[in-house]
Design a protein around this motif. Structure first.
Motif, PDB file in Angstrom:
ATOM      1  N   ASP A  68      18.210  94.925  -2.073  1.00  0.00           N
ATOM      2  CA  ASP A  68      17.426  95.867  -1.280  1.00  0.00           C
ATOM      3  C   ASP A  68      18.334  96.956  -0.706  1.00  0.00           C
ATOM      4  O   ASP A  68      18.735  97.861  -1.415  1.00  0.00           O
ATOM      5  N   ILE A  69      18.697  96.862   0.514  1.00  0.00           N
ATOM      6  CA  ILE A  69      19.435  97.904   1.229  1.00  0.00           C
ATOM      7  C   ILE A  69      20.912  97.912   0.833  1.00  0.00           C
ATOM      8  O   ILE A  69      21.523  96.862   0.678  1.00  0.00           O
ATOM      9  N   VAL A  70      21.481  99.103   0.679  1.00  0.00           N
ATOM     10  CA  VAL A  70      22.912  99.280   0.416  1.00  0.00           C
ATOM     11  C   VAL A  70      23.595  99.565   1.749  1.00  0.00           C
ATOM     12  O   VAL A  70      23.148 100.419   2.511  1.00  0.00           O
ATOM     13  N   VAL A  71      24.678  98.844   2.036  1.00  0.00           N
ATOM     14  CA  VAL A  71      25.430  99.042   3.277  1.00  0.00           C
ATOM     15  C   VAL A  71      26.845  99.467   2.902  1.00  0.00           C
ATOM     16  O   VAL A  71      27.579  98.708   2.265  1.00  0.00           O
ATOM     17  N   ARG A  72      27.215 100.669   3.291  1.00  0.00           N
ATOM     18  CA  ARG A  72      28.562 101.170   2.988  1.00  0.00           C
ATOM     19  C   ARG A  72      29.574 100.603   3.974  1.00  0.00           C
ATOM     20  O   ARG A  72      29.283 100.458   5.152  1.00  0.00           O
ATOM     21  N   VAL A  73      30.776 100.319   3.470  1.00  0.00           N
ATOM     22  CA  VAL A  73      31.872  99.806   4.290  1.00  0.00           C
ATOM     23  C   VAL A  73      33.051 100.756   4.094  1.00  0.00           C
ATOM     24  O   VAL A  73      33.908 100.533   3.242  1.00  0.00           O
ATOM     25  N   PRO A  74      33.094 101.857   4.878  1.00  0.00           N
ATOM     26  CA  PRO A  74      34.144 102.871   4.686  1.00  0.00           C
ATOM     27  C   PRO A  74      35.562 102.323   4.796  1.00  0.00           C
ATOM     28  O   PRO A  74      36.436 102.726   4.043  1.00  0.00           O
ATOM     29  N   SER A  75      35.797 101.378   5.715  1.00  0.00           N
ATOM     30  CA  SER A  75      37.154 100.852   5.894  1.00  0.00           C
ATOM     31  C   SER A  75      37.653 100.124   4.649  1.00  0.00           C
ATOM     32  O   SER A  75      38.847 100.057   4.405  1.00  0.00           O
ATOM     33  N   ALA A  76      36.751  99.586   3.837  1.00  0.00           N
ATOM     34  CA  ALA A  76      37.128  98.883   2.608  1.00  0.00           C
ATOM     35  C   ALA A  76      36.888  99.743   1.364  1.00  0.00           C
ATOM     36  O   ALA A  76      37.125  99.284   0.252  1.00  0.00           O
ATOM     37  N   ARG A  77      36.392 100.977   1.565  1.00  0.00           N
ATOM     38  CA  ARG A  77      36.023 101.859   0.456  1.00  0.00           C
ATOM     39  C   ARG A  77      35.123 101.110  -0.531  1.00  0.00           C
ATOM     40  O   ARG A  77      35.336 101.129  -1.739  1.00  0.00           O
ATOM     41  N   SER A  78      34.123 100.443   0.028  1.00  0.00           N
ATOM     42  CA  SER A  78      33.252  99.609  -0.774  1.00  0.00           C
ATOM     43  C   SER A  78      31.855  99.572  -0.160  1.00  0.00           C
ATOM     44  O   SER A  78      31.547 100.371   0.725  1.00  0.00           O
ATOM     45  N   HIS A  79      31.033  98.652  -0.608  1.00  0.00           N
ATOM     46  CA  HIS A  79      29.676  98.474  -0.091  1.00  0.00           C
ATOM     47  C   HIS A  79      29.168  97.086  -0.460  1.00  0.00           C
ATOM     48  O   HIS A  79      29.761  96.398  -1.285  1.00  0.00           O
ATOM     49  N   PHE A  80      28.077  96.677   0.188  1.00  0.00           N
ATOM     50  CA  PHE A  80      27.387  95.450  -0.191  1.00  0.00           C
ATOM     51  C   PHE A  80      25.892  95.699  -0.112  1.00  0.00           C
ATOM     52  O   PHE A  80      25.452  96.759   0.330  1.00  0.00           O
ATOM     53  N   HIS A  81      25.095  94.739  -0.551  1.00  0.00           N
ATOM     54  CA  HIS A  81      23.636  94.859  -0.558  1.00  0.00           C
ATOM     55  C   HIS A  81      23.016  93.700   0.203  1.00  0.00           C
ATOM     56  O   HIS A  81      23.526  92.579   0.164  1.00  0.00           O
TER      57      HIS A  81
END
Length: 150
Positions: A68-81
């Protein structure tokens, strides 16, 4: 209006979201904050998760869902859902499951996206009939859903 997996209200016409995790009485609460331009629809990246749960009390359940929702993680230069769904019925019952994927693997770009990235998944279902099952595996590579609502 609809609520997301942690009860935050979502705006179905917003094109971008930022998720803030807040601690309140030891419980994590996700709150959506709209930013950017508002549109009726956007292109969204989603991943499919499907498979078979762990064996418990002589039975297994099938599971199948789309992130569903994408959550960006700027400190890790990544994301999760984030995701949530219900297993199939087996032995006269079914289980609710929800959670978040791990950070992106094999991703490129500022937030670990790209056509070949995927995520690990490892969650436990909710208790039903006094037991729960483990859901473990990886998502498919990303799939762009054109003109979808967040």
């Amino acid at each position: 209006m609809r609520t997301n997996l942690r009860g935050a209200v979502s705006n179905p016409t917003a094109c971008s979201y930022r998720i803030a995790i807040h601690k309140k009485r030891g419980i994590s609460i996700a709150k959506k904050k709209k930013y950017g331009k508002t549109q009726a629809s956007v292109n969204r990246v989603r991943h499919r998760m499907e498979g078979v749960t762990s064996l418990v009390r002589g039975h297994r359940h099938l599971f199948s869902n789309v992130s569903d929702i994408v959550v960006r993680v700027p400190s890790a230069r990544s994301h999760f859902h984030l995701f949530r769904a219900i297993t199939t019925t087996a032995d006269g019952h079914r289980h609710l499951y929800f959670g978040r994927t791990g950070l992106s693997i094999n991703g490129t770009g500022a937030f670990g996206g790209g056509p070949n990235h995927f995520h690990r998944v490892d969650v436990l279902t909710q208790f039903t009939n006094g037991h729960r099952h483990r859901i473990n595996g990886t998502t498919t590579t990303n799939r762009v859903i054109r003109d979808s609502r967040p």
